[in-house]
Design a protein around this motif. Structure first.
Motif, mmCIF file in Angstrom:
data_model
loop_
_atom_site.group_PDB
_atom_site.id
_atom_site.type_symbol
_atom_site.label_atom_id
_atom_site.label_comp_id
_atom_site.label_asym_id
_atom_site.label_seq_id
_atom_site.Cartn_x
_atom_site.Cartn_y
_atom_site.Cartn_z
ATOM 1 N N SER A 1 0.975 -1.149 -0.138
ATOM 2 C CA SER A 1 0.021 -0.081 -0.113
ATOM 3 C C SER A 1 0.755 1.199 0.060
ATOM 4 N N HIS B 1 -2.103 6.493 8.041
ATOM 5 C CA HIS B 1 -3.025 5.502 7.563
ATOM 6 C C HIS B 1 -2.444 4.081 8.173
ATOM 7 N N PHE C 1 -4.616 2.341 11.027
ATOM 8 C CA PHE C 1 -4.980 0.885 10.736
ATOM 9 C C PHE C 1 -4.994 -0.017 11.731
ATOM 10 N N ALA D 1 -9.771 5.892 9.674
ATOM 11 C CA ALA D 1 -9.650 7.205 9.260
ATOM 12 C C ALA D 1 -10.425 8.133 9.864
ATOM 13 N N MET E 1 -13.747 10.403 1.659
ATOM 14 C CA MET E 1 -13.390 9.385 2.496
ATOM 15 C C MET E 1 -14.016 9.441 4.126
ATOM 16 N N PHE F 1 -16.170 7.256 6.472
ATOM 17 C CA PHE F 1 -15.723 6.868 7.752
ATOM 18 C C PHE F 1 -16.618 7.352 8.680
ATOM 19 N N TRP G 1 -18.260 2.269 -1.625
ATOM 20 C CA TRP G 1 -16.971 2.524 -1.450
ATOM 21 C C TRP G 1 -16.212 2.536 -2.734
ATOM 22 N N TYR H 1 -5.297 6.406 -2.525
ATOM 23 C CA TYR H 1 -5.531 6.376 -0.946
ATOM 24 C C TYR H 1 -7.040 5.527 -0.723
ATOM 25 N N LEU H 2 -7.932 6.010 -1.421
ATOM 26 C CA LEU H 2 -9.471 5.133 -1.461
ATOM 27 C C LEU H 2 -9.199 3.962 -1.737
ATOM 28 N N THR I 1 -7.767 2.008 0.872
ATOM 29 C CA THR I 1 -8.443 1.891 1.799
ATOM 30 C C THR I 1 -9.245 0.580 1.941
ATOM 31 N N SER J 1 -8.617 -2.997 4.295
ATOM 32 C CA SER J 1 -9.810 -3.073 5.192
ATOM 33 C C SER J 1 -10.104 -4.657 4.932
#
Lengths: 207, 220, 571, 58
Positions: free
Chosen positions: A54, C262, C266, C317, C329, C333, D4, D28-29, D32, D36
């Motif tokens: 990532s 992040h 996380f 986040a 985002m 969240f 999402w 970034y999205l 994410t 997750s």
């Protein structure tokens, strides 16, 4: 914990005091201790590499050009061959496991040795490529590009070395006929992880 | 709740205060009810000689009702909170109204530098006015600000405006505010930025048009 | 039943056992899970003293700026930052986690599932040793030149990545190393917990017969392991940035500092639930025993815990609403964050419902368990203010946040621990704790804690930001009223800390001088109470390992004379 | 989940943005979602496998 969800239903919503329960039987394990522990460890490792990937993808996405101008190109073709070597090692270890369980421990010796040899070959080959890249000026400190390359690929290399060491250690106990089936299974699982995570890294980092 | 502690000083401050009050009201209602129930149960079912506890598994529909119905209501309240929160968020952080003036805010360890457009109302010209730790704005004008950092993370926080935005080195972050009350107020740094984090203070001076003109004339 | 023992004792007793262990083997390098658990607990207690002392030092500075704090001296800004940072990291990583998960997990899991030990005792010992090493590294980081790390426990780069910015080049690296080592320790421990709970359960113990504590610790361990990877990755990258000068988080070389946030959050958000779940597990045991009631909706509680665990990977986040993420985002969240209140609220409702129809005895462990529910409710509901993105713009990084998460962490880490410690003390040491001292300690803790954090809600709402050395530079928030609130909070903290000596005295005095405890002093059902107090090596008689016939919460079953029904009693 | 992904695709323009780089914002999205879901999928897969084995030996 999915397995434990399969209890044999609602035994006692309303407890009946007259029933004398027979003593329960000991259970058989669904998954051996070593394998279960290894699976949990691999879950963590998977997330570790997810974190690296990532971070790499994000840093790559915001760079104007990737790889940055003036930086050496990564050896895509040579590493493709190397990928094949590592995958072959994984396949050979799978074969060793099959032989171990179906035929007997002695039958696993040759495939195991081959798998380890292929794995070590992969590391050596990577080492040679690294030396060349370092010679061309790709360093960790020089650029984020190099930093991520050495970080991710280096971390994977450490895992290959650790896995190979573990397999060599398991090989010696195999020769002394002390290797248990469960232990070998756990060792193999780690190697499968190391092998299978590599194509993903190759795809993300090299291509 | 918040208005009595810090007066709302921008156009979006009442919206944020409304969300806070909405959440506060719902939370006090449900939290109070739960706590009251909790203490009532403690008192009602305290240990008494010769009284045996009930055998209840928790699967009886007539008892589960007491958990489920409030819970569904709470989900409804949650949805309301989400709706208003997102709406406010959109207004403050995503939507930008037509702006009257611009300012540029630069954070560094441990001071704020503000760049005003000066008399011509354009950023980046010779008559820009730079100040350290004091920001002059005019009441009832919409400002667009640009945040920059020279070194580490900072956070540009103006409690009176209910405004907060982290300042990130390497980025130019845009935002807006529209002051409604004249006066001098705090600007705080809200993100740990090193040893001097606690002294990284600035003032925002919201002026009436006359005062602002006088300041502009004096600064030039 | 000896077969059962054969299966459970897979690792064999040949590794440890047949001879009487020496002092060194028993207490310093034990393989026995009970002693490893106690090592964790005592280490956690020592670290808690450090954490409490740090809190005291910086709270004194805040309440009385510039005074020479008794026992510390004048707090400089550098020291203030280091104190705040290390208070946070010590309390979360070196107190909450080792005590709640490692200490009680080690002590309770094998006993509660009727096993003789963990499946990997040597890994277990290694886990503690790595943990101890991390404590030592952390301790060294406080005394190296430049002082301890002062970049907040979240350690955001570029401040933490560069010695020029943080001015603690050594402290920050050592801090990071200590955190990474600590994670390695819990990784090893977590593997052990899950494997043990899965494979070593007593014959007959099905999923629904596993005590809630074991479930919760296992779910917490899984969450920990699934979330810690990215943070370890980030920690390695940050360490390289600090020591080698790489540019993983360096904006000058085209990287993004927000990336660390992040990776950190996380892990950071699931971590909250990692420490929460074990505490709720303890509370489940205690309220059932002292209300003599079956747990209301065992399965529902389990599902809410699993649901919380799964959802907690989707909420991180919300720590970054104003920290430079895409605003869209933030909307997502917000939704997930507000939704996570649903399973947690359900769980608390079910705990409260368990009290219905009970016969509640207010002994010390029960007081703590009830205190947990009450305090955690406050902590939980105030989180909604912060989860709603619109309101968080204002509350972010104010003392409101501090008060909110202390209202969750204090019940978890301290009230939960006190509940568990007072409840299982007889099993751990074979002696009873003093009830009067226990009550004094309870009221001396639960009243001051509210007077610490309720004022902080108000100062936060009035705009005081966190981690500020003193407020003299901010005229709007250095008013006498707010300063009074700060003084109230600090004085309450001092009172709270003073009352902890009651606990320490009670704990250590009772350990040697308390009245001898019977095997099952609380008349509880779970298996650990069916072993002798304290359990010998191997926990249960080898020829009479427990066999499970029913669930753990069969209290006050109609038609039975006793109001409890141990899990291993045939009828 | 669909929400999402939709939002990840939508994250290309933003009037007043904390993250001015739309490409990075979109990545970034995506990350994410990826970060997750990975542990949950991995865990669900492993759990399912163990569950089947448990059923098989009973």
């Amino acid at each position: 914990m999915g397995a434990t969800m399969s209890g044999s239903g609602s035994r006692r919503e309303s407890p009946d005091l007259r029933v004398v329960h027979p003593p329960p039987q000991a259970r058989r394990k669904a998954v051996p201790n070593e394998v279960l522990g290894m699976m949990m460890f691999i879950l963590t490792e998977l997330m570790l590499f997810s974190g690296f990937i990532s971070a790499f993808t994000i840093s790559k996405a915001q760079a104007p050009a990737w790889p940055p101008p003036g930086q050496p190109r990564l050896p895509v073709e040579a590493t493709a061959i190397n990928t094949a070597i590592l995958l072959a090692s994984g396949a050979m270890l799978w074969y060793a496991g099959r032989r171990f369980d179906k035929v007997g421990p002695a039958a696993a010796r040759v495939p195991l040795a081959t798998a380890v040899a292929l794995g070590l070959g992969f590391v050596t080959f990577q080492g040679v490529e690294w030396a060349r890249l370092l010679g061309e000026g790709l360093t960790m400190v020089g650029s984020t590009y190099g930093a991520f390359f050495f970080l991710i690929i280096g971390f994977h290399g450490l895992h290959v070395m650790a896995g190979a060491t573990a397999l060599i250690w398991q090989g010696t106990s195999l020769w002394r006929e002390k290797l248990t089936s469960d232990g070998f299974w756990a060792g193999r699982l780690f190697w499968y992880f190391v092998v299978l995570v590599w194509p993903a890294l190759y795809w993300k980092v090299y291509l | 709740m918040i208005e009595s502690l810090v007066q709302p000083g921008s156009t979006f401050a009442p919206d944020i205060d409304f969300v806070i009050n909405l959440v506060g009201g719902l939370v006090f209602f449900w939290g109070g009810l739960t706590v009251a129930m909790f203490f009532w149960l403690l008192w009602r079912y305290r240990y008494r000689e010769g009284v045996k506890a009930l055998y209840v598994t928790g699967n009886e529909p007539e008892l589960k009702r007491w958990i489920n119905i409030p819970h569904y209501l709470i989900i409804l309240c949650d949805l309301a909170i989400i709706g208003f929160a997102v709406q406010t968020w959109y207004k403050v952080k995503q939507d930008i109204p037509p702006v009257d003036d611009e300012i540029r805010v630069v954070g560094q360890q441990w001071a704020w530098t503000f760049q005003h457009t000066g008399p011509d109302g354009k950023m980046g010209t010779d008559d820009d006015i730079k100040t350290a730790d004091v920001l002059h704005v005019e009441v009832d004008k919409t400002y667009q600000f640009t945040l920059e950092s020279r070194d580490v993370l900072h956070s540009f926080s103006v409690p009176i405006f209910r405004l907060k935005q982290d300042v990130i080195p390497g980025r130019e972050i845009q935002g807006w505010f529209h002051p409604t009350v004249a006066g001098a107020f705090d600007i705080q740094c809200a993100e740990m930025c090193g040893i001097g984090h606690g002294i990284m203070a600035a003032r925002i001076i919201v002026e009436t048009p006359e005062q602002h003109a006088a300041w502009l004339a004096g600064a030039k | 039943m000896s077969e059962a023992h054969q299966i459970d004792g897979h690792h064999g007793h040949d590794a440890h056992g047949h001879h009487e262990p020496t002092f060194l083997e028993k207490y310093i390098f034990p393989l026995d899970h009970k002693y490893i658990g106690m090592q964790y607990m005592l280490t956690g207690m020592v670290m808690a003293l450090f954490g409490g002392f740090f809190a005291y030092s910086f709270r004194m500075q805040l309440a009385f700026p510039g005074i020479s704090v008794p026992g510390f001296g004048i707090v400089s800004p550098t020291e203030y930052n280091a104190l705040v940072t290390n208070h946070g990291s010590v309390m979360i990583f070196w107190v909450a986690m080792p005590v709640l998960i490692a200490a009680f997990g080690n002590f309770l899991i094998p006993l509660m599932i009727g096993a003789d030990d963990m499946v990997f005792p040597k890994l277990n010992r290694l886990s503690y040793q790595v943990f101890l090493l991390s404590c030592i590294v952390l301790g060294i980081s406080w005394i190296v030149p430049g002082g301890g790390f002062g970049g907040a426990w979240t350690s955001y780069p570029p401040l933490s990545a560069n010695g020029d910015y943080s001015m603690t080049p050594l402290g920050s690296s050592l801090w990071l190393t200590a955190v990474a080592l600590e994670f390695a320790a819990f990784l090893i421990g977590g593997i052990n917990f899950i494997t043990t709970a899965m494979n070593s359960r007593a014959p007959g113990m099905k999923a629904k017969d596993v005590p809630m504590t074991v479930w919760m610790i296992c779910i917490a361990s899984i969450m920990f392991m699934a979330s810690v990877g990215p943070l370890i990755a980030g920690a390695i990258m940050l360490l390289f940035d600090q020591q080698l000068g790489t540019g993983f988080f360096d904006w000058k070389r085209g990287s993004d500092p927000v990336l660390w946030q992040h990776l950190f959050w996380f892990f950071g958000h699931p971590e909250v639930y990692v420490v929460l779940l074990p505490a709720t597990g303890f509370v489940a045991e205690i309220i059932t025993v002292f209300a003599r009631k079956k747990l209301f909706g065992y399965q529902t509680i389990l599902y809410t815990a699993i649901g919380t665990g799964a959802l907690s990977f989707f909420v991180w986040a919300h720590h970054q609403f104003v920290a430079g993420i895409d605003p869209r985002m933030a909307n997502i969240f917000t939704i997930t964050t507000v939704l996570i209140s649903i399973p947690i609220a359900e769980m608390m409702f079910l705990y409260i419902a368990t009290l219905y129809g009970g016969s509640i005895r207010f002994q010390t462990p029960m007081l703590w368990a009830l205190g947990f529910i009450f305090e955690f409710l406050i902590g939980g509901v105030t989180g909604i203010f912060l989860g709603a993105s619109g309101a968080d713009i204002y509350f972010h990084d104010t003392y409101f946040v501090v008060a909110h998460f202390h209202y969750t962490f204090f019940p978890i880490a301290f009230i939960g621990t006190f509940a568990a410690a007072t409840y299982w003390f007889p099993k751990m040491f074979g002696r009873m704790m003093n009830e009067t001292l226990g009550r004094i300690h309870f009221w001396g803790t639960i009243i001051p804690v509210n007077f610490i954090f309720i004022p902080l809600f108000i100062t936060g709402a009035a705009g005081q930001h966190r981690r500020i050395y003193n407020y003299n530079h901010f005229p709007d928030v250095s008013t006498p009223d707010l300063q009074t609130l700060n003084i109230v909070a600090t004085v309450s903290l001092v009172i709270l800390l003073c009352f902890q000596t009651v606990f320490l005295f009670n704990f250590f005095w009772s350990m040697w001088r308390g009245p001898k405890a019977p095997a099952n002093p609380w008349k509880a059902n779970t298996l650990e109470w069916q072993a002798p107090s304290p359990p010998p090596h191997g926990n249960f008689p080898p020829d009479n390992m427990p066999v499970v016939y029913r669930g753990p919460y069969e209290y006050s079953v109609p038609g039975r004379e006793d109001d409890y029904w141990p899990q291993n009693q045939p009828n | 989940m669909i929400v999402w992904l939709l939002i990840a695709a939508d994250a290309l323009a933003c009037a007043t943005c904390q993250d001015p780089d739309p490409r990075r914002s979109a990545i970034y999205l995506d990350m994410t979602v990826f970060m997750s879901l990975t542990p949950l999928i991995a865990f669900a897969g492993g759990g399912l496998w163990i569950w089947q084995r448990t059923r098989a030996i009973r």
